[in-house]
Scaffold this active site. Structure first.
Site, PDB file in Angstrom:
ATOM      1  N   HIS A 238      36.385  34.543  47.898  1.00 33.28           N
ATOM      2  CA  HIS A 238      36.152  34.028  46.540  1.00 33.28           C
ATOM      3  C   HIS A 238      37.462  33.816  45.803  1.00 33.28           C
ATOM      4  CE1 HIS A 238      32.657  36.493  47.799  1.00 33.28           C
ATOM      5  NE2 HIS A 238      31.996  35.421  47.383  1.00 33.28           N
ATOM      6  N   GLY A 239      38.568  33.881  46.557  1.00 35.24           N
ATOM      7  CA  GLY A 239      39.848  33.527  45.958  1.00 35.24           C
ATOM      8  C   GLY A 239      40.510  34.593  45.130  1.00 35.24           C
TER       9      GLY A 239
END
Ligand code: FES
Length: 273
Positions: A238-239
């Site tokens: 999810h970065g």
């Protein structure tokens, strides 16, 4: 004889005289008349449904004492020939004299009883403790599992600027040999800019070695080393971006990467766990 009379009485109703006679021997005044009377039946003998009956148990002859296997009468004798065992060998010497007052020796006898009970209680408690100890220890981790609980790493094998991943307790373990530039950069980070403020010196026992659990604090992915906007770790799920101290700097992860318990045994040996 009485029985005969009783039975005759029952049959008397059917044996009524059918002829009237005159005592003086003259001719009969009237002919004999036949009288029809109602018959009275003797009740039948009860049907025996068992070999035992109360009637059979009643004495029919003059009562006399008899002893036999099938005899109807139980005869009890006074058992004067039974020898009472002598328990003197088992009795305490203080109570062997039947005429002596035993209250004077009660304390010593009770003390002996208490000693026996106390010894048994101590033995029982020790046995119970051993059983419980064995039971509890059987649920603890075995030796091979405990061996896996710790991992020893030779630091000589990790070059500067590299991150090596080990498997420890089923999780990825990151050991990073930091460069001087990375140490300087992480030491000068403004804590107010961090989501989970923590000094770099609090996260690394030795500045050049960083030990981390490689589990993203967002949803548990394994971050990629030497990646991301801050050059530390990057979680592609999810970065989330972590710096070279494992602190969260960007993305959805709420916390810094976890630091496991570890010890530097000597200059080149690290033990995690
Ligand atoms: S699991 Fe790493 S960012 Fe979501």
């Amino acid at each position: 004889m009485l029985s005969f009379v009783a039975r005759s009485a029952n049959a008397s109703s059917v044996t009524v005289a059918a002829t009237q006679t005159v005592a003086n021997g003259t001719k009969a005044l009237c002919p004999a008349v036949s009288i029809q009377i109602e018959r009275t039946l003797v009740p039948p003998a009860p049907q025996k449904l068992t070999t035992n009956s109360l009637t059979a148990s009643l004495p029919k002859n003059p009562i006399r004492a008899a002893a036999s296997l099938g005899g109807p009468i139980q005869v009890r004798f006074a058992h004067t020939d039974i020898q009472v065992p002598d328990f003197s060998a088992y009795r305490r010497s203080s109570v062997k004299d039947n005429t002596a007052d035993t209250r004077s020796s009660a304390a010593s006898r009770q003390g002996f009883s208490y000693l026996i009970v106390g010894s048994g209680a101590v033995g029982g408690a020790y046995a119970a403790k051993s059983v419980v100890g064995e039971f509890v220890s059987s649920m603890s981790a075995s030796a091979d599992v405990l061996a896996l609980a710790k991992i020893e790493v030779k630091l000589n094998d990790i070059p500067e600027g590299k991150n090596v991943t080990f498997k420890w307790r089923g999780k990825p373990l990151f050991i990073r040999h930091r460069t001087a530039a990375e140490i300087d950069a992480e030491s000068n980070v403004d804590l107010s800019s961090l989501r989970d403020p923590q000094l770099d010196s609090d996260r690394a026992q030795r500045p050049e070695w960083l030990v981390l659990l490689g589990v993203c604090t967002h949803l548990g992915c394994v971050p990629i080393a030497n990646s991301g906007d801050f050059g530390g770790y990057y979680c592609p799920c999810h970065g989330s971006h972590y710096d070279s101290s494992g602190r969260i700097r960007k993305g959805p992860a709420p916390l810094n990467l976890e630091i496991p318990t570890h010890t530097f045994v000597d200059e080149n040996t690290l033990v995690v766990g």
